[in-house]
Write a protein that holds these residues in place. Structure first.
Motif, PDB file in Angstrom:
ATOM      1  N   GLY A  37      10.808  -4.079  -9.199  1.00 30.12           N
ATOM      2  CA  GLY A  37      11.932  -3.674  -8.391  1.00 30.12           C
ATOM      3  C   GLY A  37      12.299  -2.204  -8.531  1.00 30.12           C
ATOM      4  N   LEU A 172      12.614  -6.946 -13.234  1.00 30.81           N
ATOM      5  CA  LEU A 172      13.382  -7.364 -12.062  1.00 30.81           C
ATOM      6  C   LEU A 172      12.605  -7.064 -10.789  1.00 30.81           C
ATOM      7  CD1 LEU A 172      16.923  -5.984 -13.008  1.00 30.81           C
ATOM      8  CD2 LEU A 172      16.003  -8.287 -13.417  1.00 30.81           C
ATOM      9  N   GLN A 174      14.184  -6.685  -7.881  1.00 35.61           N
ATOM     10  CA  GLN A 174      15.031  -5.792  -7.098  1.00 35.61           C
ATOM     11  C   GLN A 174      16.158  -5.272  -7.983  1.00 35.61           C
ATOM     12  OE1 GLN A 174      17.929  -7.375  -4.205  1.00 35.61           O
ATOM     13  NE2 GLN A 174      16.954  -9.374  -4.491  1.00 35.61           N
ATOM     14  N   VAL A 175      16.582  -4.035  -7.727  1.00 36.46           N
ATOM     15  CA  VAL A 175      17.644  -3.420  -8.529  1.00 36.46           C
ATOM     16  C   VAL A 175      18.737  -2.814  -7.650  1.00 36.46           C
ATOM     17  CG1 VAL A 175      16.115  -2.944 -10.478  1.00 36.46           C
ATOM     18  CG2 VAL A 175      16.397  -1.205  -8.693  1.00 36.46           C
ATOM     19  N   PRO A 177      21.255  -4.046  -5.966  1.00 37.34           N
ATOM     20  CA  PRO A 177      22.634  -4.472  -6.199  1.00 37.34           C
ATOM     21  C   PRO A 177      23.320  -3.759  -7.365  1.00 37.34           C
ATOM     22  CG  PRO A 177      21.271  -6.372  -5.724  1.00 37.34           C
ATOM     23  CD  PRO A 177      20.334  -5.202  -5.864  1.00 37.34           C
ATOM     24  N   THR A 200      22.023 -12.695 -12.928  1.00 39.29           N
ATOM     25  CA  THR A 200      21.685 -13.187 -11.584  1.00 39.29           C
ATOM     26  C   THR A 200      20.382 -12.565 -11.084  1.00 39.29           C
ATOM     27  OG1 THR A 200      24.012 -13.541 -11.031  1.00 39.29           O
ATOM     28  CG2 THR A 200      22.466 -13.312  -9.193  1.00 39.29           C
ATOM     29  N   LEU A 201      20.209 -11.270 -11.303  1.00 36.45           N
ATOM     30  CA  LEU A 201      18.984 -10.604 -10.856  1.00 36.45           C
ATOM     31  C   LEU A 201      17.762 -11.153 -11.601  1.00 36.45           C
ATOM     32  CD1 LEU A 201      20.240  -6.913 -10.617  1.00 36.45           C
ATOM     33  CD2 LEU A 201      19.811  -8.497  -8.728  1.00 36.45           C
ATOM     34  N   ASN A 204      17.131 -14.731 -10.191  1.00 37.35           N
ATOM     35  CA  ASN A 204      16.567 -14.670  -8.843  1.00 37.35           C
ATOM     36  C   ASN A 204      15.107 -14.228  -8.877  1.00 37.35           C
ATOM     37  OD1 ASN A 204      18.973 -15.500  -7.729  1.00 37.35           O
ATOM     38  ND2 ASN A 204      19.619 -13.450  -7.092  1.00 37.35           N
ATOM     39  N   THR A 205      14.803 -13.265  -9.737  1.00 31.59           N
ATOM     40  CA  THR A 205      13.415 -12.822  -9.891  1.00 31.59           C
ATOM     41  C   THR A 205      12.546 -13.981 -10.353  1.00 31.59           C
ATOM     42  OG1 THR A 205      14.053 -10.539 -10.412  1.00 31.59           O
ATOM     43  CG2 THR A 205      11.889 -11.270 -11.178  1.00 31.59           C
ATOM     44  N   GLU A 223      15.283  -5.652  -0.268  1.00 34.79           N
ATOM     45  CA  GLU A 223      16.095  -4.754  -1.103  1.00 34.79           C
ATOM     46  C   GLU A 223      17.464  -4.607  -0.481  1.00 34.79           C
ATOM     47  OE1 GLU A 223      16.874  -2.446  -4.328  1.00 34.79           O
ATOM     48  OE2 GLU A 223      14.890  -3.232  -3.893  1.00 34.79           O
TER      49      GLU A 223
END
Length: 224
Positions: A37, A172, A174-175, A177, A200-201, A204-205, A223
């Motif tokens: 991410g 992760l 995505q970062v 957020p 949460t990240l 979700n990953t 993203e």
């Protein structure tokens, strides 16, 4: 004049870091991602804003990953090594005066013991008694509010967070957020929300990786 760094140091002790939950399986087992991410953020969002800045940040991130693999300890010397890449400079010393952020609304003071206090805070990122998400979020906020460099502290904070997770074999997917969450200096619950967001990240990953592995299809999370 208010010293917002002192406020953060007081707030930091009030945050219920231990109340942040551990995730399913981690940190005892790696959290894999269909994509990195941070790399994705740099090569898309950051590159779209300023290609040279993105190129430097990517070099710093690659150095950070190597340092995590080598089991380095998070300290100012390590931050400064990454920061030299981030800024494209030969030296990245600790700032020599007060720092300002949020369009001048926050002022971070500088005392003779400020660098030493940062070192103590960064050493806490290795505390096994705390959930890894708490340690990562706290390192991020420490770098933001100690504001050790003349420039590029938000980028350095992201690398610090990713480094703590990488040491626990967590990547992760995505970062984005993280950049959207407000970071008030004097709100313990807001700091805990940062740690909860990291949880949460991670989850979700993990969920997306497992889903894509089961379905054998390519997946690219959007993203934010």
């Amino acid at each position: 004049m208010t010293d917002h760094l002192r406020r953060w140091c007081e707030t930091r002790e009030q945050v219920p870091w231990h109340d942040v939950r551990h995730g399913r399986g981690w940190p005892r087992s790696p959290v894999q991602a269909r994509r990195d991410g941070v790399t994705h953020r740099i090569t898309t969002v950051e590159h779209g804003r300023e290609p040279l800045r993105a190129q430097r940040l990517l070099a710093a991130y690659e150095q950070m990953r190597a340092d995590a693999t080598a089991d380095k300890a998070l300290d100012f010397e390590l931050l400064a090594r990454w920061q030299r890449n981030i800024l494209g400079v030969a030296r990245a010393p600790f700032r020599s005066g007060p720092a300002f952020a949020k369009r001048g609304r926050e002022r971070y003071g500088l005392d003779t013991d400020t660098p030493a206090r940062l070192e103590v805070c960064l050493a806490g990122s290795r505390d096994p008694a705390l959930p890894v998400a708490s340690r990562a979020a706290r390192a991020y906020l420490d770098v933001c509010f100690f504001h050790p460099f003349a420039d590029g502290n938000a980028r350095s904070a992201l690398l610090a967070l990713a480094f703590v997770l990488a040491k626990a074999d967590i990547v992760l997917d995505q970062v984005g957020p993280l950049a959207q969450l407000q970071r008030p200096v004097d709100d313990p619950e807001a700091a805990k929300r940062m740690a909860d967001l990291v949880v949460t990240l991670i989850e979700n990953t993990q969920r997306r990786f497992e889903a894509s592995s089961t379905s054998h299809c390519r997946y690219a999370p959007r993203e934010l």
